[in-house]
Design an enzyme around this catalytic site. Sequence first.
Site: not given
Length: 452
Positions: A308, A311, A342, A355, A316-317
């Site tokens: 797993c 963030t 996974e 990305s 994030q970003r």
Amino acid sequence: EHEDEWPLAEILSVKDISGKKLYYVHYIDFNKRLDEWVTPDRLDIKKLQFPKKEAKTPMKNGLPGSRPSSPERDVVRESILYPVALDVETTLPQVSGKNIQYIIHSCFQVCMLFRPHRLHVLMFHTILSDSTLWSQDSQDSSDGIPSAPRMTGSLVSDRSHDDIVTRMKNIDCIELGRHRLKPWYFSPYPQELTSLPILYLCEFCLKYLKSLKCLQRHLTKCNLRHPPGNEIYRKGTISFFEIDGRKNKAYSQNLCLLAKCFLDHKTLYYDTDPFLFYVMTEYDSKGFHIVGYFSKEKESTEDYNVACILTLPPYQRRGYGKLLIEFSYELSKVEGKTGTPEKPLSDLGLLSYRSYWSQTILEILMDLKSENGERPQITINEISEITSVKKEDVISTLQYLNLINYYKGQYILTLSEDIVEGHERAMQKRHLRIDPKCLHFTPKDWSKRGKW
């Protein structure tokens, strides 16, 4: 008004707060993180789609056929279907002996607005008997025997209990350090905490508490200022801690509970012993603050280097997701293995990985030097060995970028100007990178250990 453009929604539940009704809706074809409680003036009855009952496969010996039923669309046995004109005054039937006043089964679709305009609703609701509503094993497997969950990943992909309860967010707000987070999905925190306006978490040990006073009292006794594990990487303010799921069980379970608020494609199980957790933190004068984490199995038979990965929303970003992914591959390089995350990946996880793979592979291709004036050459296996990215992921990325062409009996990689320029722009924005010299990590051979 553009009635034809309104998205469909399912009403999953209804609640009454101080005489005011609220409806919990899921927007069809939109991610569940957009689900929300809405007031009656946001619902529309001008258009209605009745639930469709799918044709069942023939029954053999009283057991269902090979096609598994869909819990989201099948009309439940023993239920009676009633058309109901729903307005502000409508009260739905109570289920006897249960603490739930309003129940609408998940098979209803109503037209509704994405915008807060005044509307009305006409819909179906199902009156369910207690036995069908509360039996969770009724659709666990196609042969009538409850199937065991797939025990790989600290948060396991298993939809057998994807019932009406787990489809709804149950925590309104989480306070974690200086951040307040709005959870996206259901997480199995204790039932008594789900009615609180804010759930308080200690940002260092991740213990959950019911009030600010409890948190303040806990902080006077909590000595942690960083995750309870070995710091294996530090550069600037960024650190990574390795946490053993067996040695630090309480922390690992609390981390999984928090992560489940933002991961929908997994179901949480409490056996954290077979997993390692790598927590990324940002340091300031008050301590090491959690930014994100990934978990991995101590022994993976399928070359998974991530179970797993998350963030936290406030971070994030900002490039931290790619940093987590890059770190997971640096560990694989030290271990001398290729790795892959996974499956299934979440929608945001797939974007981040695609990305990262694209940038990593293009970086290698653009650094290739031609010898004797000939075109530079490289094999898929060589790319995989250099990056520790599994061969299948390398091939899928090259196909996704549309770089592979067949020319004069051989496969060639063609980099267009657009690809090169786009890659250079992306790399200029990518300021956060893992420095292998700052990694102090010795892999353990878990297979030789009798017990973790």
